[in-house]
Design an enzyme around this catalytic site. Sequence first.
Site, PDB file in Angstrom:
ATOM      1  N   LYS A 279       0.833  -1.199   0.000  1.00 29.23           N
ATOM      2  CA  LYS A 279       0.000   0.000   0.000  1.00 29.23           C
ATOM      3  C   LYS A 279       0.876   1.261   0.000  1.00 29.23           C
ATOM      4  O   LYS A 279       2.032   1.208   0.445  1.00 29.23           O
ATOM      5  CB  LYS A 279      -0.889   0.026   1.249  1.00 29.23           C
ATOM      6  CG  LYS A 279      -1.983  -1.015   1.305  1.00 29.23           C
ATOM      7  CD  LYS A 279      -2.756  -0.891   2.614  1.00 29.23           C
ATOM      8  CE  LYS A 279      -3.848  -1.940   2.723  1.00 29.23           C
ATOM      9  NZ  LYS A 279      -4.953  -1.694   1.775  1.00 29.23           N
ATOM     10  N   GLU A 351      -6.633  -9.345   0.396  1.00 37.70           N
ATOM     11  CA  GLU A 351      -6.393 -10.459   1.319  1.00 37.70           C
ATOM     12  C   GLU A 351      -7.580 -10.789   2.215  1.00 37.70           C
ATOM     13  O   GLU A 351      -7.713 -11.918   2.685  1.00 37.70           O
ATOM     14  CB  GLU A 351      -5.165 -10.165   2.186  1.00 37.70           C
ATOM     15  CG  GLU A 351      -5.407  -9.334   3.439  1.00 37.70           C
ATOM     16  CD  GLU A 351      -5.949  -7.935   3.164  1.00 37.70           C
ATOM     17  OE1 GLU A 351      -6.720  -7.433   3.997  1.00 37.70           O
ATOM     18  OE2 GLU A 351      -5.610  -7.340   2.136  1.00 37.70           O
ATOM     19  N   ARG A 353     -10.730 -11.176   1.621  1.00 36.64           N
ATOM     20  CA  ARG A 353     -11.597 -12.220   1.077  1.00 36.64           C
ATOM     21  C   ARG A 353     -10.951 -13.600   1.192  1.00 36.64           C
ATOM     22  O   ARG A 353     -11.641 -14.618   1.240  1.00 36.64           O
ATOM     23  CB  ARG A 353     -11.946 -11.878  -0.370  1.00 36.64           C
ATOM     24  CG  ARG A 353     -10.797 -11.825  -1.323  1.00 36.64           C
ATOM     25  CD  ARG A 353     -11.077 -10.992  -2.573  1.00 36.64           C
ATOM     26  NE  ARG A 353     -11.140  -9.572  -2.256  1.00 36.64           N
ATOM     27  CZ  ARG A 353     -11.386  -8.619  -3.147  1.00 36.64           C
ATOM     28  NH1 ARG A 353     -11.601  -8.942  -4.410  1.00 36.64           N
ATOM     29  NH2 ARG A 353     -11.421  -7.350  -2.783  1.00 36.64           N
TER      30      ARG A 353
END
Length: 504
Positions: A279, A351, A353
């Site tokens: 990120k 991640e 899910r």
Amino acid sequence: MNVDIWTRDARTLATDAVAVFVFEEETPASPELTPFDAALPGLLPTVFGMEMRGKVGDIVTLHATSGLEAKRLILVGAGAREKFDYRALRQRSAQVARVAAKKGVTSLGIVLRDHLDPMLAAAAITDGVITGLYDPALYRKPKEDTTTITSLTLCLTPAMSAAEATVRQGVDRGITLAEAVNFARTLAQEPGNKLTPAEMARRAQAMAEREGLECTIFGRDRMAEMGMGALLAVGQGSAQEPQLIRLSYRPAGTNGDQGPRLAVVGKGITFDTGGICLKPRDAMWEMKYDMSGGAAVIGAMQAIARLKPPMAVDGYVAAAENMPSSTSYKPGDVLHSYDGKTIEVIDTDAEGRLVLCDALAYARKDGGATHILDLATLTGAVMVALGQERAGLMGTDSAFIESVKQAAAAAGEKVWPLPLDEEYGELMKSDIADIKNLGNRYAGSITAAWFLREFVEDVPWVHLDIAGVAWLDSDKPDMAKGPTGFGVRTVVQLAEQMAAAQVN
């Protein structure tokens, strides 16, 4: 906090402050305000129409020199009477508590209004005051002169004098809900170096032992034996071991085998760097709250244990830390899930899910769930669609979707349904595996839900994407910035709703 009930004239309550809700159409001559106008001659007319118009957000503090046993009268704008529901009552109660506490008030009385159910009103006020006073500064040294409200008194109107027993029930319910919400908020507020997956499991287990719930925790080795390759993959780049937490509530005298069994599944990413698909730096620190869905599940299970609905409920939290390292899972990897389906990894930052799919499959296959609700800070896309006011709701069963919508409305937590049409599934097809973990740039919250749908099969299921509502970027009148505990009240309301339908 000590909460009392006052059945005599509110003007005779000796306290630091008494709060009265004022609607837009009211004046000092309105029946609910006349007693206070008489107690403070000439004072109320000086503020009505100016500082106090009855609009939401208006608050006026009047210092009483005589006529009231309380030191202050606080007038609280409540908006239009017809829009003043229990959610609004909870918010305005939280607002007045926050304002009063900043003024040094330690004991507060709040006058109930006649047009609301006394028990539900008492629950809303108590809940609002306790959650409104929550301080998210967990590790900041308190100021020596800091004070807070330690005593709350609910003042009943003459028309409510016979309802004292039901008001007490409402108070107890409000305390239970508020403590559960604040527990979830504390979990979400904890930094990643404090709340690891193992620590989250430890706190869930401590709560279970205290409240009489059964708690089972699966670590890395046990999950490897079970074949939970998706959940394990997310955590394999971290030194912190992933955990699958199961909390079980069973009504007294039953084993929960009969009737419906609700499974509530929460995403518990205690810190999310995005993994190999790292990120951006900006606001990455907020990713400590990526376990807010799991926190809501743990908080809700605490409340369910205390409220004791006559129905079996299981809470699951898939906890892991998503970190980049030489052992991290990578884009292009193929994972083997607990369900048996293979998953192509397109983005390691999708991640949530992956940890949820194994927990959902376990709840369905081994947990005996007849209905499944999951809560997750799953996608930024839901924030683009709905902002920070509503959670996205998607599901497979129209009756269960309606039940969750009704529960959320009754709990005062806003949701909005999004479609889950078959065509969206085309975006999740993989060239190498059964499914991939990311679609294209469109309908991101819907395709994420579609991925989860593959692991619940024919069990009625609803997904709540709470990414936009789990965290406040700044203070609101009724709540401090930081975690909100969204979802706790909805889960509790849903369990009670389903239990009542079963009994009836």
